[in-house]
Write an enzyme that holds these catalytic residues in place. Structure first.
Site, PDB file in Angstrom:
ATOM      1  N   ASP A   1      -1.961 -36.547  28.747  1.00 14.91           N
ATOM      2  CA  ASP A   1      -1.768 -36.847  27.334  1.00 14.91           C
ATOM      3  C   ASP A   1      -1.502 -38.337  27.159  1.00 14.91           C
ATOM      4  O   ASP A   1      -0.616 -38.896  27.797  1.00 14.91           O
ATOM      5  CB  ASP A   1      -0.601 -36.030  26.771  1.00 14.91           C
ATOM      6  CG  ASP A   1      -0.606 -36.031  25.247  1.00 14.91           C
ATOM      7  OD1 ASP A   1      -1.703 -36.092  24.654  1.00 14.91           O
ATOM      8  OD2 ASP A   1       0.480 -35.984  24.656  1.00 14.91           O
TER       9      ASP A   1
ATOM     10  N   HIS B   1       1.399 -44.262  15.060  1.00 18.15           N
ATOM     11  CA  HIS B   1       2.400 -43.351  15.628  1.00 18.15           C
ATOM     12  C   HIS B   1       3.337 -44.112  16.564  1.00 18.15           C
ATOM     13  O   HIS B   1       4.562 -43.998  16.461  1.00 18.15           O
ATOM     14  CB  HIS B   1       1.711 -42.208  16.379  1.00 18.15           C
ATOM     15  CG  HIS B   1       2.650 -41.329  17.157  1.00 18.15           C
ATOM     16  ND1 HIS B   1       3.525 -40.449  16.553  1.00 18.15           N
ATOM     17  CD2 HIS B   1       2.864 -41.200  18.496  1.00 18.15           C
ATOM     18  CE1 HIS B   1       4.228 -39.815  17.480  1.00 18.15           C
ATOM     19  NE2 HIS B   1       3.849 -40.252  18.677  1.00 18.15           N
TER      20      HIS B   1
ATOM     21  N   GLU C   1       2.240 -32.318  17.233  1.00 17.84           N
ATOM     22  CA  GLU C   1       1.591 -33.629  17.252  1.00 17.84           C
ATOM     23  C   GLU C   1       0.100 -33.434  17.002  1.00 17.84           C
ATOM     24  O   GLU C   1      -0.553 -32.643  17.689  1.00 17.84           O
ATOM     25  CB  GLU C   1       1.827 -34.364  18.583  1.00 17.84           C
ATOM     26  CG  GLU C   1       3.257 -34.881  18.719  1.00 17.84           C
ATOM     27  CD  GLU C   1       3.473 -35.773  19.934  1.00 17.84           C
ATOM     28  OE1 GLU C   1       2.656 -35.712  20.894  1.00 17.84           O
ATOM     29  OE2 GLU C   1       4.458 -36.538  19.943  1.00 17.84           O
TER      30      GLU C   1
ATOM     31  N   GLU D   1      -3.477 -34.339  17.463  1.00 18.24           N
ATOM     32  CA  GLU D   1      -4.232 -35.110  18.454  1.00 18.24           C
ATOM     33  C   GLU D   1      -5.679 -34.627  18.522  1.00 18.24           C
ATOM     34  O   GLU D   1      -6.042 -33.568  17.984  1.00 18.24           O
ATOM     35  CB  GLU D   1      -3.594 -34.992  19.853  1.00 18.24           C
ATOM     36  CG  GLU D   1      -2.146 -35.487  19.915  1.00 18.24           C
ATOM     37  CD  GLU D   1      -1.659 -35.739  21.331  1.00 18.24           C
ATOM     38  OE1 GLU D   1      -2.499 -36.039  22.224  1.00 18.24           O
ATOM     39  OE2 GLU D   1      -0.440 -35.633  21.560  1.00 18.24           O
TER      40      GLU D   1
ATOM     41  N   ASP E   1      -0.016 -31.090  20.511  1.00 21.73           N
ATOM     42  CA  ASP E   1       0.914 -31.281  21.639  1.00 21.73           C
ATOM     43  C   ASP E   1       2.328 -30.978  21.141  1.00 21.73           C
ATOM     44  O   ASP E   1       3.051 -31.862  20.699  1.00 21.73           O
ATOM     45  CB  ASP E   1       0.790 -32.738  22.124  1.00 21.73           C
ATOM     46  CG  ASP E   1       1.804 -33.090  23.193  1.00 21.73           C
ATOM     47  OD1 ASP E   1       2.217 -32.191  23.934  1.00 21.73           O
ATOM     48  OD2 ASP E   1       2.182 -34.275  23.270  1.00 21.73           O
TER      49      ASP E   1
ATOM     50  N   ARG F   1      11.846 -32.708  20.439  1.00 21.92           N
ATOM     51  CA  ARG F   1      12.349 -34.093  20.367  1.00 21.92           C
ATOM     52  C   ARG F   1      13.737 -34.260  20.964  1.00 21.92           C
ATOM     53  O   ARG F   1      14.062 -35.329  21.511  1.00 21.92           O
ATOM     54  CB  ARG F   1      12.380 -34.557  18.910  1.00 21.92           C
ATOM     55  CG  ARG F   1      11.055 -34.481  18.202  1.00 21.92           C
ATOM     56  CD  ARG F   1      10.011 -35.344  18.851  1.00 21.92           C
ATOM     57  NE  ARG F   1       8.724 -35.221  18.177  1.00 21.92           N
ATOM     58  CZ  ARG F   1       7.583 -35.679  18.672  1.00 21.92           C
ATOM     59  NH1 ARG F   1       7.562 -36.279  19.865  1.00 21.92           N
ATOM     60  NH2 ARG F   1       6.462 -35.535  18.014  1.00 21.92           N
TER      61      ARG F   1
ATOM     62  N   GLN G   1      13.433 -34.119  24.703  1.00 21.14           N
ATOM     63  CA  GLN G   1      12.769 -35.361  25.120  1.00 21.14           C
ATOM     64  C   GLN G   1      13.756 -36.534  25.144  1.00 21.14           C
ATOM     65  O   GLN G   1      13.761 -37.345  26.064  1.00 21.14           O
ATOM     66  CB  GLN G   1      11.628 -35.656  24.147  1.00 21.14           C
ATOM     67  CG  GLN G   1      10.748 -36.844  24.546  1.00 21.14           C
ATOM     68  CD  GLN G   1       9.552 -37.007  23.604  1.00 21.14           C
ATOM     69  OE1 GLN G   1       9.413 -36.299  22.610  1.00 21.14           O
ATOM     70  NE2 GLN G   1       8.685 -37.939  23.942  1.00 21.14           N
TER      71      GLN G   1
ATOM     72  N   LYS H   1       7.471 -31.516  26.643  1.00 25.97           N
ATOM     73  CA  LYS H   1       6.046 -31.397  26.327  1.00 25.97           C
ATOM     74  C   LYS H   1       5.388 -30.264  27.103  1.00 25.97           C
ATOM     75  O   LYS H   1       4.172 -30.142  27.078  1.00 25.97           O
ATOM     76  CB  LYS H   1       5.339 -32.704  26.687  1.00 25.97           C
ATOM     77  CG  LYS H   1       5.918 -33.936  26.023  1.00 25.97           C
ATOM     78  CD  LYS H   1       5.400 -34.085  24.612  1.00 25.97           C
ATOM     79  CE  LYS H   1       5.714 -35.471  24.057  1.00 25.97           C
ATOM     80  NZ  LYS H   1       5.075 -35.648  22.742  1.00 25.97           N
TER      81      LYS H   1
ATOM     82  N   THR I   1       0.443 -26.484  24.616  1.00 25.20           N
ATOM     83  CA  THR I   1      -0.500 -27.385  23.975  1.00 25.20           C
ATOM     84  C   THR I   1      -1.593 -26.493  23.415  1.00 25.20           C
ATOM     85  O   THR I   1      -2.208 -25.743  24.172  1.00 25.20           O
ATOM     86  CB  THR I   1      -1.109 -28.373  24.998  1.00 25.20           C
ATOM     87  OG1 THR I   1      -0.050 -29.096  25.628  1.00 25.20           O
ATOM     88  CG2 THR I   1      -2.077 -29.337  24.330  1.00 25.20           C
TER      89      THR I   1
ATOM     90  N   GLU J   1       7.887 -38.347  12.499  1.00 22.48           N
ATOM     91  CA  GLU J   1       7.563 -39.479  11.627  1.00 22.48           C
ATOM     92  C   GLU J   1       7.671 -39.089  10.151  1.00 22.48           C
ATOM     93  O   GLU J   1       8.152 -39.870   9.331  1.00 22.48           O
ATOM     94  CB  GLU J   1       6.136 -39.951  11.878  1.00 22.48           C
ATOM     95  CG  GLU J   1       5.901 -40.590  13.228  1.00 22.48           C
ATOM     96  CD  GLU J   1       4.412 -40.742  13.448  1.00 22.48           C
ATOM     97  OE1 GLU J   1       3.821 -41.691  12.920  1.00 22.48           O
ATOM     98  OE2 GLU J   1       3.822 -39.895  14.142  1.00 22.48           O
TER      99      GLU J   1
HETATM  100 CA    CA Z   1       1.379 -36.309  22.578  1.00 23.81          CA
END
Ligand code: CA
Length: 415
Positions: free
Chosen positions: A121, A128, A192, A194, A224, A228, A231, A244, A248, A354
């Protein structure tokens, strides 16, 4: 390019995601526990590839991995033969065979279209990366010093890549609470937006940009899923790990690279020249509109983000070249995630992190509910469309619903 007309009427609808110009690769079954079969989407139908005599097809295959391994010349020959047989006014024996092999899209269940061998990834969405930098380092430069020079990435998990529609269970993990962590369900679970590149050819040693392009079989939408809070605690000093690893999600149809060629556009302006091995000429980006829908359990969906693949600073070929520069071999079935694709606007942000600015400005949905991060029962759907002259190229929904976390082992009283 304009719409290529087909004798299958529904493929000529200017709004179908699957006109003759697309011909994406999927795997489907019908009925309960039916066999998995290779399919190509056309209009509101799926062509069952089982009995078809086309280049690269092996009747017994249950996904497209072996076909991908056959290489770009075979992919082109397959596409040319299928296109010819589906064109308006097509004659010849293959047309009759296809007419007998059509299955209505509404009757199929879709499965993983290929066997994911590896998953990497990247982090190539500039807006971003800048937003995340501003949220976590409000006083520093939002981009790390290396960001404009190379596609940043991490080696992810192939084992948790799932097809659209698969439920996603909220992860357990260590969560930061002041100085010491607690173990529990993530409270900051996120998506996410993507774009995923499906690699159809192996490599040994470093590849050139031209070769990297040839190795790309096609593209999918990719979510993905990210925790948070997990992480934030674990990624010191290394990169993403458990945050993560939960899941996915990819869209069910691999859109061939050839179908997206008419939608090339200029990449973002470069702040500094790229090193020669990453330098692309001409239109190296894609103009594909993206959107994200969030639907609370049993309720209507709100579109919470509209973005575009054109915001990616590095494309998949550049990512592949950089990845191979270490000598890392690529395998058939390698999957490359683009990185979250946000645009410059406040409504173009491709993650809750975000959109809610780290939880400071919750998003209000059309239902009146507010969200900083995802709640149990929330369904996230990614969609993509490339707008041609009288036709659209689509990917099929990339959707997943958040399920409650399992009980923490050891905290439930026995019997
Ligand atoms: Ca990602």
């Amino acid at each position: 390019m304009t719409l290529m007309e087909s004798w299958i009427d529904s493929a000529n609808d200017p709004q179908t995601p699957f006109p003759l110009n697309n011909l994406p690769h999927g795997v489907f079954s019908t009925g309960e526990g039916g066999d998995r079969r290779l399919g190509v989407a056309i209009g509101d139908q799926v062509i069952d590839m089982t009995g078809l005599d086309l280049p690269g097809l092996v009747p017994a295959n249950q996904d497209w991995t072996a076909f991908m391994a056959a290489g770009p010349a075979v992919w082109s020959a397959f596409r040319a033969a299928l296109t010819e047989a589906l064109r308006a006014g097509a004659a010849g024996p293959l047309r009759a065979v296809i007419a007998a092999a059509l299955v209505p899209m509404r009757e199929v269940r879709l499965h993983m279209p290929f066997r994911v061998s590896e998953f990497t990834d990247f982090y190539s969405g500039r807006h971003h990366a800048e937003n995340v930098g501003r949220i976590f380092r409000p006083d520093g430069d939002p981009l790390s010093p290396n960001w404009l020079s190379m596609p940043i990435g991490y080696n992810g998990r192939a084992s948790s890549v799932v097809v659209s529609g698969t439920p996603v269970v909220r992860p357990l993990g260590q969560l930061p609470t002041g100085d010491l962590p607690v173990f529990g369900a993530s409270k900051r679970f996120d998506f996410e937006l993507e774009f995923g590149a499906v690699i159809g050819q192996p490599s040994q040693g470093m590849v050139t940009l031209d070769r990297a392009e040839e190795m790309i079989f096609g593209y999918v939408l990719l979510n993905d899923w990210s925790a948070r809070d997990i992480q934030r605690w674990e990624a010191q000093p290394l990169g993403p790990f458990q945050a993560k690893a939960t899941a996915t999600t990819i869209s069910p149809w691999i859109v061939p690279r050839a179908a997206l060629e008419p939608f090339r556009c200029a990449p973002p302006l470069r702040d500094r020249p790229l090193l020669p091995y990453l330098e692309t000429a001409g239109d190296s980006a894609y103009d594909i509109s993206l959107e994200v829908g969030l639907a609370p359990a049993g309720q209507a969906e709100t579109i919470i983000c509209r973005s575009n693949t054109r915001y990616l600073y590095f494309n998949a070929a550049q990512q592949l070249v950089h990845h191979s520069s270490s000598g890392c071999p690529m395998r058939v079935g390698d999957l490359l995630g683009s990185g979250t694709i946000s645009g410059p606007g406040a409504d173009q942000r491709g993650a809750m992190l975000e959109l809610s600015w780290g939880g400071q400005t919750p998003v209000t949905l059309d239902t009146g509910e507010v969200r900083s991060f995802l709640e149990d029962g929330d369904r996230i759907t990614l969609r993509g469309r490339a707008q041609g002259d009288g036709y659209v190229i689509g990917f099929g929904d990339c959707a997943g619903q958040v399920q409650p976390a399992p009980a923490v082992p050891g905290t439930v009283a026995a019997g």
